[in-house]
Design an enzyme around this catalytic site. Sequence first.
Site, mmCIF file in Angstrom:
data_model
loop_
_atom_site.group_PDB
_atom_site.id
_atom_site.type_symbol
_atom_site.label_atom_id
_atom_site.label_comp_id
_atom_site.label_asym_id
_atom_site.label_seq_id
_atom_site.Cartn_x
_atom_site.Cartn_y
_atom_site.Cartn_z
ATOM 1 C CB SER A 1 -6.529 7.491 8.024
ATOM 2 O OG SER A 1 -6.010 8.104 8.883
ATOM 3 C CD GLU A 2 -9.559 15.186 9.155
ATOM 4 O OE1 GLU A 2 -9.631 16.468 8.862
ATOM 5 O OE2 GLU A 2 -9.908 14.584 10.328
ATOM 6 C CB ALA B 1 -2.025 0.218 -1.651
ATOM 7 C CB SER C 1 1.486 0.331 10.201
ATOM 8 O OG SER C 1 0.696 -0.010 9.072
ATOM 9 N N GLY D 1 -0.906 4.739 3.772
ATOM 10 C CA GLY D 1 -0.490 3.765 4.485
ATOM 11 C C GLY D 1 0.931 3.508 4.054
ATOM 12 C CE LYS E 1 -0.584 -2.865 6.871
ATOM 13 N NZ LYS E 1 0.598 -2.198 6.147
ATOM 14 C CE LYS F 1 0.142 -12.256 7.510
ATOM 15 N NZ LYS F 1 1.390 -11.922 6.871
ATOM 16 C CB SER G 1 -2.646 -9.717 -3.283
ATOM 17 O OG SER G 1 -3.441 -10.498 -2.829
#
Length: 630
Positions: free
Chosen positions: A316-317, A366, A455, A292, A370, A412, A409
């Site tokens: 995620s590959e 992490a 992202s 990420g 989100k 939000k 964190s």
Amino acid sequence: MKKFLFRLVDRLTRGHKRGLLLLSDVCVAPLALFVTGLFIRSAGAGSGREWMLPPAAALLACAVSLILGMPRIKLNAYESVAILKTAAFASILTMGLALVATVAGIDVPAAGAILFGLLFFILSVGARMAMLHALLWVLQIDQKGCRVLIYGAGNTGMQLAAALRSRGTIRPIAFVDDNPALQGMVIAGLRVHPSDRIERLVRERDVTRVLLAMPSESPARLARIAQRLQVIGVDVHTVPSFAQLVGEEKLVDNLSPFTFGRFLGRQQIEDALPQSADTYVGRSVLVSGAGGSVGSELCRQLLLIRPKRIVMFEISEFALYNIDRELRAMAEGTGVEIVPVLGSVTDARMSRMVMTDYDVEVVFHAAAYKHVPLVESNPIAGLANNVLGTRTLADAAHEAGVARFILVSTDKAVRPTNVMGASKRLAELVIQDLAKRSRKTIFSMVRFGNVLGSSGSVIPLFKEQIAAGGPVTLTHEDVTRFFMTISEAARLVLLAGSFAHQGESRGGDVFVLDMGKPVKIRDLAVQMIEAAGKSVRDANNPSGDIEIVVTGLRPGEKLHEELLIGEGLLTTPHSKILRAQEDSLSELEMATALRALRSAMATGDAQAARRVILSWVEGYHPPETVAAKR
């Protein structure tokens, strides 16, 4: 002698320089005529009155040079257009001299006139080139030049090399290019080397800077190259394309991904943050969600600190493949072991295996879902990953005797109005519960606002909308957010771990960054539009370029975010990083909440899952409640 020449050149006025250029033209004309005369006599031509031509050539050269403004062309600006002007100069001078010869009855063969024009052109250009190089040589005396490599031997790189040659303090040494067809060639007088020779060139040729002349490359690849070069110890600068400079390329290309910090509304603090290297040097560190935005930046910054091992845990590959490839290239020669692990933090067996197999000492958690609207529509998946995944990974770390566990964190989580924020608050409660019972592992949390450029963040969205010509969509006129750069976020997470190591934390603390005042999203949109060279189209400016359209708050979205639940802050070794000790659930309450959540997960009951967070997350207000209050 060299210092004398430097002082002499330094004292030349603009008039003196123009006079020298004019004198050059005046002297070159008789010289070209003299060489031409030798050729004519050797060929048996000539009438014996050729002695009249040299003074005539000198006078004509002086007149034509002044008329065409040749002395006004600066030496360091002498390029293709000026050379064409010199060709015109030679042609006019040749025709004028032929006319003088005809009037004076001097027999000049056509071959002689053509030869004179060619010789004058060659000698004139050569004289200016010689003067330019002599001038640059003199100006470099007593000046320490900057020796640079140009990464990219394309059009931009070649034009950059030509431009740098006119500056005495910057010296291009060689090209570097990944295209095998160019490697080994000489372009613009510089040899093209493969990228794996950069470190050797830097060491042997005393290079201090690398210029990335690849404007067509993706920002991600430029960032990877820059990271690798910074490890070598050279400064890295990017160069825009000439099409970008004149505005011919797409607007999206003109918005540089490396300047997110200008939209913060405050000074970046990343350079002022103290180093936390001692905490991680020689340690085995695990980063979950390593593919990420924040996770990958954590890996990059950790690599610079030189831990023993970086274990990248990612579901995620594709994301794991990208960060693994990037880090392996950066880690060459550092001795840092890079370990990619494909799996989910909700897998208890996998989590325990990773902790023990790689002797993990520090965990940065992490990994999370989100995106607010997506988690709102998929509460079961969001709660399972964000809450139960956190508990699974934290339990595995605790059982393995990991020294430190840091949860990443979000703001939000403070009085949330959406499932994503509530899931992150429950994850914080999980960590606070374990912190009270753990004797070996120090658990802590890091809470920050929106990360610029990550992202799903607002800047990439605005960037795409501006590139498409608008409109830019805004959920509410008054919506505000706290912002920080990805680099700042990663630094904050690393520092939280180092503070715990230094005995600054008893565990369960929430570390927050003093992020200044929140930024109004409308102001951010206006800044980005104006940064792209456009104007906002509204009632006051109906002829503007980009319109801003208000679409309404999304489900679960808040007008204003907060960083703290309670009152009171404690200091840390850094003035811009604060620590809060917030209320938590008891061990029994936490167990009850998790049992109810697991039951809802098992039956796929989204409403039951929502009732769990409504019961146990302080300040949680479902979206429909917030909408009703408005």
